[in-house]
Motif scaffolding. Structure first.
Motif, PDB file in Angstrom:
ATOM      1  N   GLY A  99       0.822  -1.211   0.000  1.00  0.00           N
ATOM      2  CA  GLY A  99       0.000   0.000   0.000  1.00  0.00           C
ATOM      3  C   GLY A  99       0.850   1.253   0.000  1.00  0.00           C
ATOM      4  O   GLY A  99       2.037   1.226   0.335  1.00  0.00           O
ATOM      5  N   ALA A 100       0.199   2.353  -0.366  1.00  0.00           N
ATOM      6  CA  ALA A 100       0.939   3.605  -0.512  1.00  0.00           C
ATOM      7  C   ALA A 100       1.399   4.172   0.830  1.00  0.00           C
ATOM      8  O   ALA A 100       2.469   4.777   0.918  1.00  0.00           O
ATOM      9  N   LYS A 101       0.612   3.952   1.873  1.00  0.00           N
ATOM     10  CA  LYS A 101       0.964   4.562   3.160  1.00  0.00           C
ATOM     11  C   LYS A 101       2.318   4.059   3.657  1.00  0.00           C
ATOM     12  O   LYS A 101       3.154   4.847   4.095  1.00  0.00           O
ATOM     13  N   TYR A 110       5.615  11.735  -5.688  1.00  0.00           N
ATOM     14  CA  TYR A 110       4.326  11.978  -6.339  1.00  0.00           C
ATOM     15  C   TYR A 110       3.333  10.894  -5.927  1.00  0.00           C
ATOM     16  O   TYR A 110       3.496   9.723  -6.291  1.00  0.00           O
ATOM     17  N   ASP A 111       2.329  11.299  -5.171  1.00  0.00           N
ATOM     18  CA  ASP A 111       1.321  10.359  -4.688  1.00  0.00           C
ATOM     19  C   ASP A 111       0.144  10.343  -5.669  1.00  0.00           C
ATOM     20  O   ASP A 111      -0.611  11.307  -5.776  1.00  0.00           O
ATOM     21  N   ALA A 112       0.024   9.217  -6.386  1.00  0.00           N
ATOM     22  CA  ALA A 112      -1.012   9.091  -7.426  1.00  0.00           C
ATOM     23  C   ALA A 112      -2.118   8.134  -6.987  1.00  0.00           C
ATOM     24  O   ALA A 112      -2.758   7.488  -7.817  1.00  0.00           O
ATOM     25  N   ALA A 113      -2.361   8.068  -5.682  1.00  0.00           N
ATOM     26  CA  ALA A 113      -3.332   7.093  -5.149  1.00  0.00           C
ATOM     27  C   ALA A 113      -4.729   7.217  -5.774  1.00  0.00           C
ATOM     28  O   ALA A 113      -5.478   6.255  -5.802  1.00  0.00           O
ATOM     29  N   TYR A 114      -5.052   8.418  -6.282  1.00  0.00           N
ATOM     30  CA  TYR A 114      -6.394   8.617  -6.843  1.00  0.00           C
ATOM     31  C   TYR A 114      -6.392   8.772  -8.364  1.00  0.00           C
ATOM     32  O   TYR A 114      -7.353   9.281  -8.928  1.00  0.00           O
ATOM     33  N   GLU A 115      -5.321   8.333  -9.020  1.00  0.00           N
ATOM     34  CA  GLU A 115      -5.220   8.555 -10.477  1.00  0.00           C
ATOM     35  C   GLU A 115      -6.372   7.912 -11.248  1.00  0.00           C
ATOM     36  O   GLU A 115      -6.773   8.420 -12.295  1.00  0.00           O
ATOM     37  N   VAL A 160      -3.136  18.819   3.176  1.00  0.00           N
ATOM     38  CA  VAL A 160      -2.858  17.558   2.484  1.00  0.00           C
ATOM     39  C   VAL A 160      -3.023  16.369   3.427  1.00  0.00           C
ATOM     40  O   VAL A 160      -3.168  16.543   4.652  1.00  0.00           O
ATOM     41  N   TYR A 161      -2.979  15.186   2.841  1.00  0.00           N
ATOM     42  CA  TYR A 161      -2.975  13.904   3.561  1.00  0.00           C
ATOM     43  C   TYR A 161      -1.928  13.977   4.692  1.00  0.00           C
ATOM     44  O   TYR A 161      -0.744  14.185   4.408  1.00  0.00           O
ATOM     45  N   PRO A 162      -2.349  13.848   5.944  1.00  0.00           N
ATOM     46  CA  PRO A 162      -1.458  14.146   7.077  1.00  0.00           C
ATOM     47  C   PRO A 162      -0.228  13.241   7.222  1.00  0.00           C
ATOM     48  O   PRO A 162       0.702  13.600   7.940  1.00  0.00           O
ATOM     49  N   VAL A 163      -0.209  12.113   6.525  1.00  0.00           N
ATOM     50  CA  VAL A 163       0.907  11.171   6.657  1.00  0.00           C
ATOM     51  C   VAL A 163       2.252  11.801   6.249  1.00  0.00           C
ATOM     52  O   VAL A 163       3.295  11.517   6.849  1.00  0.00           O
ATOM     53  N   TYR A 164       2.238  12.677   5.260  1.00  0.00           N
ATOM     54  CA  TYR A 164       3.498  13.299   4.805  1.00  0.00           C
ATOM     55  C   TYR A 164       4.146  14.090   5.934  1.00  0.00           C
ATOM     56  O   TYR A 164       5.349  14.007   6.169  1.00  0.00           O
ATOM     57  N   VAL A 165       3.324  14.864   6.619  1.00  0.00           N
ATOM     58  CA  VAL A 165       3.841  15.716   7.700  1.00  0.00           C
ATOM     59  C   VAL A 165       4.300  14.848   8.876  1.00  0.00           C
ATOM     60  O   VAL A 165       5.434  14.983   9.360  1.00  0.00           O
ATOM     61  N   ILE A 191       3.911  15.874  -3.763  1.00  0.00           N
ATOM     62  CA  ILE A 191       2.771  16.306  -4.580  1.00  0.00           C
ATOM     63  C   ILE A 191       1.736  15.186  -4.523  1.00  0.00           C
ATOM     64  O   ILE A 191       2.068  14.014  -4.728  1.00  0.00           O
ATOM     65  N   CYS A 192       0.502  15.577  -4.231  1.00  0.00           N
ATOM     66  CA  CYS A 192      -0.589  14.600  -4.183  1.00  0.00           C
ATOM     67  C   CYS A 192      -1.628  15.055  -5.197  1.00  0.00           C
ATOM     68  O   CYS A 192      -2.247  16.101  -5.029  1.00  0.00           O
ATOM     69  N   SER A 193      -1.797  14.280  -6.261  1.00  0.00           N
ATOM     70  CA  SER A 193      -2.714  14.694  -7.324  1.00  0.00           C
ATOM     71  C   SER A 193      -3.329  13.470  -8.000  1.00  0.00           C
ATOM     72  O   SER A 193      -2.585  12.591  -8.449  1.00  0.00           O
ATOM     73  N   ASP A 198       4.807   2.806   1.929  1.00  0.00           N
ATOM     74  CA  ASP A 198       5.918   3.296   1.105  1.00  0.00           C
ATOM     75  C   ASP A 198       6.171   4.782   1.337  1.00  0.00           C
ATOM     76  O   ASP A 198       7.317   5.235   1.338  1.00  0.00           O
ATOM     77  N   LEU A 199       5.095   5.552   1.534  1.00  0.00           N
ATOM     78  CA  LEU A 199       5.271   6.990   1.787  1.00  0.00           C
ATOM     79  C   LEU A 199       6.094   7.219   3.049  1.00  0.00           C
ATOM     80  O   LEU A 199       6.916   8.134   3.113  1.00  0.00           O
ATOM     81  N   GLY A 200       5.881   6.390   4.046  1.00  0.00           N
ATOM     82  CA  GLY A 200       6.668   6.522   5.270  1.00  0.00           C
ATOM     83  C   GLY A 200       8.056   5.941   5.103  1.00  0.00           C
ATOM     84  O   GLY A 200       9.060   6.571   5.457  1.00  0.00           O
ATOM     85  N   LEU A 257      -3.715   0.346  -5.045  1.00  0.00           N
ATOM     86  CA  LEU A 257      -4.952  -0.241  -5.572  1.00  0.00           C
ATOM     87  C   LEU A 257      -6.111  -0.051  -4.590  1.00  0.00           C
ATOM     88  O   LEU A 257      -7.219  -0.523  -4.821  1.00  0.00           O
ATOM     89  N   SER A 258      -5.846   0.655  -3.492  1.00  0.00           N
ATOM     90  CA  SER A 258      -6.869   0.820  -2.447  1.00  0.00           C
ATOM     91  C   SER A 258      -8.148   1.433  -2.977  1.00  0.00           C
ATOM     92  O   SER A 258      -9.238   0.904  -2.787  1.00  0.00           O
ATOM     93  N   LYS A 259      -8.021   2.585  -3.618  1.00  0.00           N
ATOM     94  CA  LYS A 259      -9.205   3.298  -4.074  1.00  0.00           C
ATOM     95  C   LYS A 259      -9.582   2.869  -5.494  1.00  0.00           C
ATOM     96  O   LYS A 259     -10.733   2.919  -5.886  1.00  0.00           O
TER      97      LYS A 259
END
Ligand code: PLP
Length: 394
Positions: free
Chosen positions: A105-107, A202-207, A129-134, A170-172, A109-111, A235-237
């Motif tokens: 999952g993306a979470k 680049y977080d493309a979770a909603y592409e 933005v999605y609070p996980v980055y901060v 960037i989250c888009s 890998d983002l961490g 693939l979550s969403k």
């Protein structure tokens, strides 16, 4: 022994707990009323039959001596990486299969990706933005600067050359604002990153929610991005994998500095700290990319897209400013009559029994804004929209 004192710097994440608490207190006090929830960021439709069939088949393989599998490759099975590679190919993005790493999952890998960057990097994060980055960067004791997203830039901040940054998030399409960058806008970010010798995460979770041709589905649609960007997807969403857990991260070979290859560092990191995604799940994930899988997933996405259009249409009718709704399951609206995020939350709950998410929970620029999601059922969304319209029509 000392614990990591950086944890003291993380703001208490009370957002969803507080939302749930206020909603359940209201429901308990008004048992005769139906509370409609448009606050959740989780999917509600089940996994596509083509995907569950593939998982069943893989379970049976595990039950037979001849087809049983133990540890898999850290970076994911070749069959799945190849599916993802050809998915990008269709977007006119050419990748090597070994530039793709399958994840849970993306979470995660983002961490985890922060492991490959030096501690003294300056991190640029959009707000809201999605609070996980901060939070992941605070845990790692890194210096963070913010890029202001607001009404005047349509919640799509552009680079400021007066700001120096080494790692840029960037989250888009964005969570929570639903705003999506165009390729031309991403070109500006890539130019900035290359000039600053920085990397873009680049977080493309909603592409998969993108329908407009003008919105970018991958940062690699920008020339030069392979030299400065890592793309993290899920693939979550897309396919209802929030509980099943599978995503992927793309690290191009071209991303290298001072004799280090980001791809090699990540492989080394994963080989040390990760033992791969379960075979059964990867078989299911591969089925997402088959013709049947795609057709079924498209039907689920269409439900969420219709819900999003319904909510956006309601805002149009009410003359309320918003972003998202198109290319995204999120609608980010400006609270009417100058209300604060939590004030509007209570107003909506008390007068229409609709639950959303206060924008203030996603960063200081979220104050005065509110997120509604399209992940509810069609019936819930329809009823919620009618109630909102009735309440806010003057
Ligand atoms: N990135 C963004 C922007 C999200 O909103 C979410 C989940 O809500 C994730 C990543 C996490 O995705 P995953 O379920 O793959 O960990």
């Amino acid at each position: 022994m000392k614990f990591n004192s950086d944890f003291k710097n993380i703001a208490e994440n009370y957002l969803f707990a507080e939302v749930a608490d206020r909603a359940s207190k209201y429901a308990a006090a008004h048992p005769d009323q139906k509370v409609l929830k448009l606050g959740i960021g989780d999917v509600t439709l089940p996994i596509a039959p083509a995907v569950t069939a593939a998982m069943h088949g893989a379970v049976d393989e595990m039950a037979r001596k001849e087809t049983f599998r133990g540890y898999g490759p850290y970076e994911g099975y070749g069959f799945l990486r190849e599916c993802i590679r050809s998915y990008y190919d269709e977007m006119d993005v050419e990748l090597d299969a070994d530039e793709i790493f399958v994840s849970d999952g993306a979470k995660s890998d983002l961490g985890n990706i922060l492991d490959i960057f030096a501690k003294d990097n300056t991190i640029l994060i959009p707000d809201p933005v999605y609070p996980v980055y901060v939070d992941t960067n605070i845990m790692a004791g890194r210096k963070i600067v913010f890029a202001d997203a607001n009404e005047s830039n349509g919640f799509l901040p552009m680079p400021d050359y007066n700001v120096d940054a080494d790692v840029i998030y960037i989250c888009s399409p964005n969570n929570p604002t639903g705003a999506a960058y165009s390729v031309a806008q991403l070109e500006e970010w890539v130019k900035y990153a290359l000039e600053k010798d920085a990397v873009i995460l680049y977080d493309a979770a909603y592409e998969s929610f993108i329908t407009d041709k003008s919105a970018a589905r991958s940062i690699y649609l920008v020339k030069g991005a392979k030299k400065c960007a890592i793309e993290i997807c899920s693939l979550s969403k897309t396919a209802g994998f929030t509980g099943t857990r599978c995503g992927y991260t793309v690290i191009p070979h071209a991303l290298a500095r001072d004799g280090y290859s980001a791809n090699n560092l990540w492989f080394r990191r994963q080989a040390t700290k990760f033992n791969g995604v379960p075979y059964v799940i990867q078989r299911g994930a591969a089925a997402v990319f088959t013709p049947d899988g795609r057709k079924q997933i498209k039907q689920n996405l269409a439900v969420y897209q219709r819900n999003a259009a319904k909510i956006a249409g309601c805002m149009d009718e009410l003359g309320i400013w918003y972003t998202g709704g198109k290319n995204s399951p999120y609608i980010w609206l400006k609270c009417p009559n100058g209300m604060g995020s939590w004030e509007f939350f209570d107003y909506l709950l008390n007068n229409a029994q609709v639950v959303g998410t206060p924008g203030a929970g996603f960063g200081k620029n979220g104050e005065g804004f509110f997120r509604l999601t399209a992940f509810g059922s069609e019936e819930t969304t329809q009823e919620a929209v009618e109630r909102i319209k009735k309440l806010l029509t003057v």
